[in-house]
Design a protein around this motif. Structure first.
Motif, PDB file in Angstrom:
ATOM      1  N   ILE A 419     -18.328  -0.966  -6.797  1.00 43.02           N
ATOM      2  CA  ILE A 419     -19.249  -1.335  -5.714  1.00 43.02           C
ATOM      3  C   ILE A 419     -19.936  -2.661  -6.036  1.00 43.02           C
ATOM      4  CG2 ILE A 419     -21.378  -0.683  -4.532  1.00 43.02           C
ATOM      5  CD1 ILE A 419     -20.523   2.271  -4.995  1.00 43.02           C
ATOM      6  N   ALA A 420     -20.423  -2.788  -7.262  1.00 44.62           N
ATOM      7  CA  ALA A 420     -21.138  -4.006  -7.649  1.00 44.62           C
ATOM      8  C   ALA A 420     -20.231  -5.224  -7.574  1.00 44.62           C
ATOM      9  CB  ALA A 420     -21.697  -3.854  -9.059  1.00 44.62           C
ATOM     10  N   LYS A 421     -19.004  -5.099  -8.077  1.00 48.63           N
ATOM     11  CA  LYS A 421     -18.086  -6.234  -8.062  1.00 48.63           C
ATOM     12  C   LYS A 421     -17.709  -6.624  -6.635  1.00 48.63           C
ATOM     13  CE  LYS A 421     -16.134  -5.226 -12.620  1.00 48.63           C
ATOM     14  NZ  LYS A 421     -14.938  -4.772 -13.366  1.00 48.63           N
ATOM     15  N   GLN A 422     -17.474  -5.631  -5.770  1.00 45.10           N
ATOM     16  CA  GLN A 422     -17.103  -5.944  -4.387  1.00 45.10           C
ATOM     17  C   GLN A 422     -18.264  -6.587  -3.648  1.00 45.10           C
ATOM     18  OE1 GLN A 422     -14.690  -3.093  -2.263  1.00 45.10           O
ATOM     19  NE2 GLN A 422     -15.732  -3.501  -0.325  1.00 45.10           N
ATOM     20  N   ALA A 423     -19.477  -6.079  -3.878  1.00 41.33           N
ATOM     21  CA  ALA A 423     -20.654  -6.659  -3.227  1.00 41.33           C
ATOM     22  C   ALA A 423     -20.829  -8.115  -3.640  1.00 41.33           C
ATOM     23  CB  ALA A 423     -21.898  -5.860  -3.583  1.00 41.33           C
ATOM     24  N   LEU A 424     -20.638  -8.389  -4.931  1.00 37.33           N
ATOM     25  CA  LEU A 424     -20.790  -9.751  -5.427  1.00 37.33           C
ATOM     26  C   LEU A 424     -19.712 -10.662  -4.846  1.00 37.33           C
ATOM     27  CD1 LEU A 424     -22.460 -11.517  -7.351  1.00 37.33           C
ATOM     28  CD2 LEU A 424     -20.860 -10.914  -9.173  1.00 37.33           C
ATOM     29  N   ALA A 425     -18.487 -10.157  -4.778  1.00 35.86           N
ATOM     30  CA  ALA A 425     -17.379 -10.970  -4.265  1.00 35.86           C
ATOM     31  C   ALA A 425     -17.544 -11.291  -2.787  1.00 35.86           C
ATOM     32  CB  ALA A 425     -16.060 -10.242  -4.497  1.00 35.86           C
ATOM     33  N   GLU A 426     -18.095 -10.346  -2.033  1.00 34.83           N
ATOM     34  CA  GLU A 426     -18.198 -10.525  -0.579  1.00 34.83           C
ATOM     35  C   GLU A 426     -19.552 -11.078  -0.146  1.00 34.83           C
ATOM     36  OE1 GLU A 426     -17.278  -6.726   1.073  1.00 34.83           O
ATOM     37  OE2 GLU A 426     -15.123  -6.857   0.577  1.00 34.83           O
ATOM     38  N   GLY A 427     -20.466 -11.215  -1.096  1.00 36.29           N
ATOM     39  CA  GLY A 427     -21.792 -11.713  -0.749  1.00 36.29           C
ATOM     40  C   GLY A 427     -22.582 -10.727   0.074  1.00 36.29           C
ATOM     41  N   ALA A 428     -22.274  -9.446  -0.061  1.00 28.93           N
ATOM     42  CA  ALA A 428     -22.955  -8.392   0.693  1.00 28.93           C
ATOM     43  C   ALA A 428     -23.964  -7.702  -0.205  1.00 28.93           C
ATOM     44  CB  ALA A 428     -21.931  -7.383   1.202  1.00 28.93           C
ATOM     45  N   THR A 429     -24.866  -6.917   0.411  1.00 27.09           N
ATOM     46  CA  THR A 429     -25.802  -6.130  -0.376  1.00 27.09           C
ATOM     47  C   THR A 429     -25.091  -4.886  -0.901  1.00 27.09           C
ATOM     48  OG1 THR A 429     -26.562  -4.776   1.485  1.00 27.09           O
ATOM     49  CG2 THR A 429     -27.690  -6.885   1.112  1.00 27.09           C
ATOM     50  N   ILE A 430     -25.697  -4.261  -1.891  1.00 22.99           N
ATOM     51  CA  ILE A 430     -25.138  -3.023  -2.429  1.00 22.99           C
ATOM     52  C   ILE A 430     -25.120  -1.948  -1.350  1.00 22.99           C
ATOM     53  CG2 ILE A 430     -25.502  -1.152  -4.079  1.00 22.99           C
ATOM     54  CD1 ILE A 430     -24.444  -3.695  -5.365  1.00 22.99           C
ATOM     55  N   ARG A 431     -26.190  -1.880  -0.555  1.00 22.82           N
ATOM     56  CA  ARG A 431     -26.250  -0.865   0.502  1.00 22.82           C
ATOM     57  C   ARG A 431     -25.104  -1.049   1.496  1.00 22.82           C
ATOM     58  NH1 ARG A 431     -28.089   0.746   5.414  1.00 22.82           N
ATOM     59  NH2 ARG A 431     -29.297   2.685   5.480  1.00 22.82           N
ATOM     60  N   GLU A 432     -24.901  -2.289   1.934  1.00 23.57           N
ATOM     61  CA  GLU A 432     -23.820  -2.563   2.890  1.00 23.57           C
ATOM     62  C   GLU A 432     -22.463  -2.202   2.302  1.00 23.57           C
ATOM     63  OE1 GLU A 432     -25.945  -6.396   5.145  1.00 23.57           O
ATOM     64  OE2 GLU A 432     -24.572  -6.695   3.447  1.00 23.57           O
ATOM     65  N   THR A 433     -22.283  -2.467   1.032  1.00 23.41           N
ATOM     66  CA  THR A 433     -20.988  -2.216   0.389  1.00 23.41           C
ATOM     67  C   THR A 433     -20.731  -0.719   0.222  1.00 23.41           C
ATOM     68  OG1 THR A 433     -21.212  -4.322  -0.779  1.00 23.41           O
ATOM     69  CG2 THR A 433     -19.579  -2.768  -1.621  1.00 23.41           C
ATOM     70  N   VAL A 434     -21.751   0.029  -0.141  1.00 23.98           N
ATOM     71  CA  VAL A 434     -21.587   1.476  -0.283  1.00 23.98           C
ATOM     72  C   VAL A 434     -21.129   2.091   1.040  1.00 23.98           C
ATOM     73  CG1 VAL A 434     -22.817   3.657  -0.658  1.00 23.98           C
ATOM     74  CG2 VAL A 434     -23.203   1.713  -2.197  1.00 23.98           C
ATOM     75  N   ILE A 435     -21.779   1.666   2.135  1.00 19.25           N
ATOM     76  CA  ILE A 435     -21.410   2.203   3.449  1.00 19.25           C
ATOM     77  C   ILE A 435     -20.009   1.752   3.819  1.00 19.25           C
ATOM     78  CG2 ILE A 435     -21.944   2.109   5.913  1.00 19.25           C
ATOM     79  CD1 ILE A 435     -24.930   1.931   5.094  1.00 19.25           C
ATOM     80  N   ALA A 436     -19.679   0.486   3.570  1.00 14.87           N
ATOM     81  CA  ALA A 436     -18.358  -0.036   3.927  1.00 14.87           C
ATOM     82  C   ALA A 436     -17.255   0.656   3.141  1.00 14.87           C
ATOM     83  CB  ALA A 436     -18.317  -1.540   3.675  1.00 14.87           C
ATOM     84  N   MET A 437     -17.555   1.071   1.929  1.00 11.88           N
ATOM     85  CA  MET A 437     -16.539   1.732   1.114  1.00 11.88           C
ATOM     86  C   MET A 437     -16.436   3.232   1.405  1.00 11.88           C
ATOM     87  SD  MET A 437     -17.077  -0.311  -2.534  1.00 11.88           S
ATOM     88  CE  MET A 437     -15.702   0.481  -3.367  1.00 11.88           C
ATOM     89  N   GLY A 438     -17.235   3.736   2.373  1.00 12.76           N
ATOM     90  CA  GLY A 438     -17.067   5.096   2.882  1.00 12.76           C
ATOM     91  C   GLY A 438     -17.753   6.191   2.103  1.00 12.76           C
ATOM     92  N   TYR A 439     -18.634   5.845   1.177  1.00 13.04           N
ATOM     93  CA  TYR A 439     -19.269   6.891   0.372  1.00 13.04           C
ATOM     94  C   TYR A 439     -20.179   7.783   1.214  1.00 13.04           C
ATOM     95  CZ  TYR A 439     -17.524   4.706  -3.877  1.00 13.04           C
ATOM     96  OH  TYR A 439     -16.697   4.225  -4.855  1.00 13.04           O
ATOM     97  N   VAL A 440     -20.893   7.169   2.173  1.00 16.23           N
ATOM     98  CA  VAL A 440     -21.752   7.970   3.041  1.00 16.23           C
ATOM     99  C   VAL A 440     -20.901   8.783   4.009  1.00 16.23           C
ATOM    100  CG1 VAL A 440     -23.554   7.887   4.819  1.00 16.23           C
ATOM    101  CG2 VAL A 440     -23.675   6.350   2.830  1.00 16.23           C
ATOM    102  N   GLU A 441     -19.894   8.143   4.568  1.00 13.82           N
ATOM    103  CA  GLU A 441     -19.020   8.822   5.529  1.00 13.82           C
ATOM    104  C   GLU A 441     -18.328  10.023   4.896  1.00 13.82           C
ATOM    105  OE1 GLU A 441     -15.179   7.798   8.416  1.00 13.82           O
ATOM    106  OE2 GLU A 441     -16.185   6.202   7.315  1.00 13.82           O
ATOM    107  N   ARG A 442     -17.964   9.907   3.630  1.00 14.39           N
ATOM    108  CA  ARG A 442     -17.306  11.020   2.956  1.00 14.39           C
ATOM    109  C   ARG A 442     -18.291  12.074   2.462  1.00 14.39           C
ATOM    110  NH1 ARG A 442     -14.468   6.650   0.686  1.00 14.39           N
ATOM    111  NH2 ARG A 442     -15.621   6.850  -1.273  1.00 14.39           N
ATOM    112  N   GLY A 443     -19.582  11.793   2.622  1.00 13.79           N
ATOM    113  CA  GLY A 443     -20.586  12.777   2.246  1.00 13.79           C
ATOM    114  C   GLY A 443     -20.924  12.804   0.776  1.00 13.79           C
TER     115      GLY A 443
END
Length: 462
Positions: A419-443
Motif C-alpha cells: 500500500i505504501a509503495k503504491q501510494a508513493l508511486a501514484e502520488g495518492a494518500t494512504i487512505r485513497e490507496t487502501v480503498i482503491a486496492m479493495g481492502y474496504v470493499e472486501r471487508g
C-alpha cells in the motif's frame, strides 16, 4: 623601551628587569620571557580563584600563628582585590607554562605581596603569601574552586534558561502534528511539542550530570603541599582553609579524601570535562534539528521559522541563515576538542603530580564559559522566537507513507508495505490507496476503522 621603563628585581636565580609599573616581580617576569607561546593568559576565573585561596590561607595562617595579624590582614586585602578582578592585567603569563602552574602561583604571590607593600605592610611572596602552601596543592585547588563556581553560578543557571525556553515551546506546540523522521526518512507522526520536550530533557539531564560530578570537583587537594604528605603545613590548616573558602564562596568544598590521589591526578576535572562534552554532543543534535526543520524557505522542510537576526549573504538579497544554531555548533565543536586535550592532559600525571594543569584549567573553564553563553543566547535570541508552519507540518505528516503503520494489524506488514509503495508511486494518500486496492470493499476493515487508524494525532499518543 628605555632602561628607565624597568626596575631591577631579584629572586633565587639572580636579577631580572621588570616593567617599572608592573605589580609582578622577578619570577613572573622570567615566566613571561620563557613562555611567549600563545599570547593567551590563564582564565580570569582562575585568577580570581587563586585570590580566594590566598585570602583564605592568610586568614587561617593568622589563626594558627604562622603570620601576624598585620601581615595576614594585608595579604587578605590584596587578595580580595585580585578576587574582585581589579588586577587581571597583572597576570600576563601564558597558559602554556610549567605544568604545575608554579609560574601563575608565584605571579599571584608577587602581585599580592606588592599590593600589600604599597598599602604599608611588607610581606614576602614565598614566606608570607605562600605560607603553608605549595604550587602543587594551591594551583589545582584554585582550578577546582574556579570550575565549581563557574558551573554552579554560570552554567547551571544558563542550562535552566535554555531548558525552560524549550519547555515553553514544547507546551505551545503540544498539538502541532508533524512527520517523524528516522534516518532522515519519513516515519510515523509526532508532535512538534514532543520533539521540543525531548530537547528540553537533554538539557535538564546535562544539569543532572553536572550536579553529580560537582561533589568530586569540590574535593580540594589543599594541604598536600609538594607531594601529598603535607610537609610544612600546620595541623588543621587544610580543613580550616577549606571551611573559610566554603563560607566565602558559598560552595560546600571538602578536603581531599586521599591527598596522594588529589596531588597526582586531575581525574575529577577530566570527569567534569567529559560531562561538558556530553552536553555539547546533545546540543549539536538540538541545533542541527532546528536547522533542518527551519531549512528553506522554499526548497527545504520549512516546518518552523527561527527569528531573523541578520542578513545571511553578501550577494543574495533577502537570505537569512540560522546563525545562532551555527554559532552554538561551533561552541560545541570547541568543547569537544577541549575535552580531547583535557583527556590527554589528565593522563599526564607522573608519580606525585600532574604536569599539565594549566591547559586542563584553560580548557575546562573555557568550555564552561562558552557553553553558558551559547545556551543563554540560543534560548533568548532563537528558541523563544520559534514559530511553526502547522499546515505544512500536517501536510507532511498525512502524506508520509509511514502513516500506513497502524494498518499492520488489519492487513499485515507485507500488504501494508505494498500500500505504501503504491501510494508513493501514484502520488495518492494512504487512505485513497487502501480503498482503491479493495481492502474496504472486501471487508478487511471498515472505513471507520480506516479513518481511526489513519488519524495522525492519535498516532502520536497510541
Amino acid at each position: 623601551m628605555s632602561t628607565e621603563d624597568f626596575r631591577v628585581e631579584h629572586d633565587s636565580m639572580g636579577e631580572v628587569q621588570v616593567p617599572r609599573d608592573a605589580l609582578w616581580r622577578a619570577q613572573t617576569q622570567r615566566a613571561v620571557e620563557n613562555f611567549p607561546i600563545s599570547g593567551t593568559p590563564i582564565e580570569p576565573a582562575l585568577i580570581h580563584a587563586i585570590g580566594r585561596v590566598k585570602a583564605a590561607a592568610a586568614t587561617v595562617n593568622a589563626e594558627l600563628g604562622v603570620l601576624d595579624a598585620e601581615q595576614a590582614a594585608a595579604v587578605v586585602a590584596a587578595a580580595d582585590a585580585v578576587v574582585a578582578g581589579e588586577h587581571d592585567a597583572e597576570f600576563p603569563i601564558d597558559v602554556f607554562q610549567t605544568g604545575s602552574g608554579t609560574s601563575s602561583n608565584m605571579n599571584a604571590n608577587e602581585v599580592i605581596a606588592t599590593l600589600a607593600g604599597r598599602a604599608g605592610t611588607e610581606v614576602h611572596p614565598n614566606d608570607h603569601v605562600n605560607a603553608s602552601q605549595s604550587s602543587n596543592d594551591t594551583f589545582p585547588t584554585a582550578i577546582h574552586v574556579a570550575a565549581a563556581l563557574a558551573v554552579a553560578d554560570d552554567l547551571l543557571p544558563a542550562l535552566d534558561v535554555l531548558a525552560t525556553s524549550l519547555g515553553r515551546k514544547s507546551e505551545e506546540f503540544a498539538g502541532a502534528v508533524k512527520s517523524g523522521r528516522t534516518h532522515l526518512m519519513d516515519a510515523t507522526p509526532v508532535m512538534l511539542g514532543q520533539e521540543l520536550g525531548g530537547y528540553a530533557a537533554t538539557v535538564r539531564y546535562a544539569g543532572e550530570r553536572l550536579g553529580s560530578v560537582l561533589p568530586r570537583v569540590r574535593e580540594l587537594p589543599l594541604g598536600g603541599t609538594a607531594v601529598g604528605t603535607g610537609i610544612n603545613t600546620p595541623p588543621g590548616f587544610a580543613e580550616r582553609v577549606i571551611a573559610v573558602l566554603s563560607e566565602n564562596a558559598g560552595q560546600p568544598f571538602t578536603e581531599a579524601r586521599d591527598h596522594f590521589e588529589a596531588q597526582g591526578t586531575r581525574d575529577s576535572l577530566v570527569e567534569l570535562s567529559g560531562v561538558l562534552k556530553t552536553y555539547a554532543v546533545g546540543l549539536v543534535k538540538i541545533c542541527n534539528d532546528l536547522r533542518w526543520m527551519s531549512s528553506g524557505p522554499t526548497t527545504g522542510l520549512a516546518e518552523i521559522h527561527l527569528p531573523d537576526l541578520q542578513p545571511g549573504s553578501s550577494i543574495m538579497p533577502g537570505k537569512v541563515n540560522p546563525v545562532l544554531p551555527e554559532a552554538t555548533l561551533m561552541v560545541c565543536f570547541q568543547v569537544i576538542g577541549n575535552d580531547a586535550a583535557v583527556t590527554a592532559a589528565g593522563a599526564s600525571g607522573s608519580f606525585e603530580l600532574n604536569v599539565a594543569m594549566p591547559v586542563i584549567a584553560r580548557n575546562v573553564l573555557e568550555s564552561v564559559r562558552l557553553l553558558a553563553a551559547a545556551s543563554r543566547l540560543l534560548a533568548e535570541r532563537c528558541v523563544d522566537g520559534i514559530t511553526a508552519n502547522e499546515d505544512r507540518m500536517r501536510q507532511y505528516a498525512e502524506s508520509s507513507p509511514s502513516v500506513v503503520t497502524p494498518l499492520n494489524k488489519y492487513v499485515g506488514y507485507e500488504a501494508a508495505a505494498k500500500i505504501a509503495k503504491q501510494a508513493l508511486a501514484e502520488g495518492a494518500t494512504i487512505r485513497e490507496t487502501v480503498i482503491a486496492m479493495g481492502y474496504v470493499e472486501r471487508g478487511e476493515l471498515t472505513e471507520a476503522q480506516l479513518d481511526e487508524a489513519l488519524d495522525v494525532e492519535s498516532m502520536t499518543h497510541p
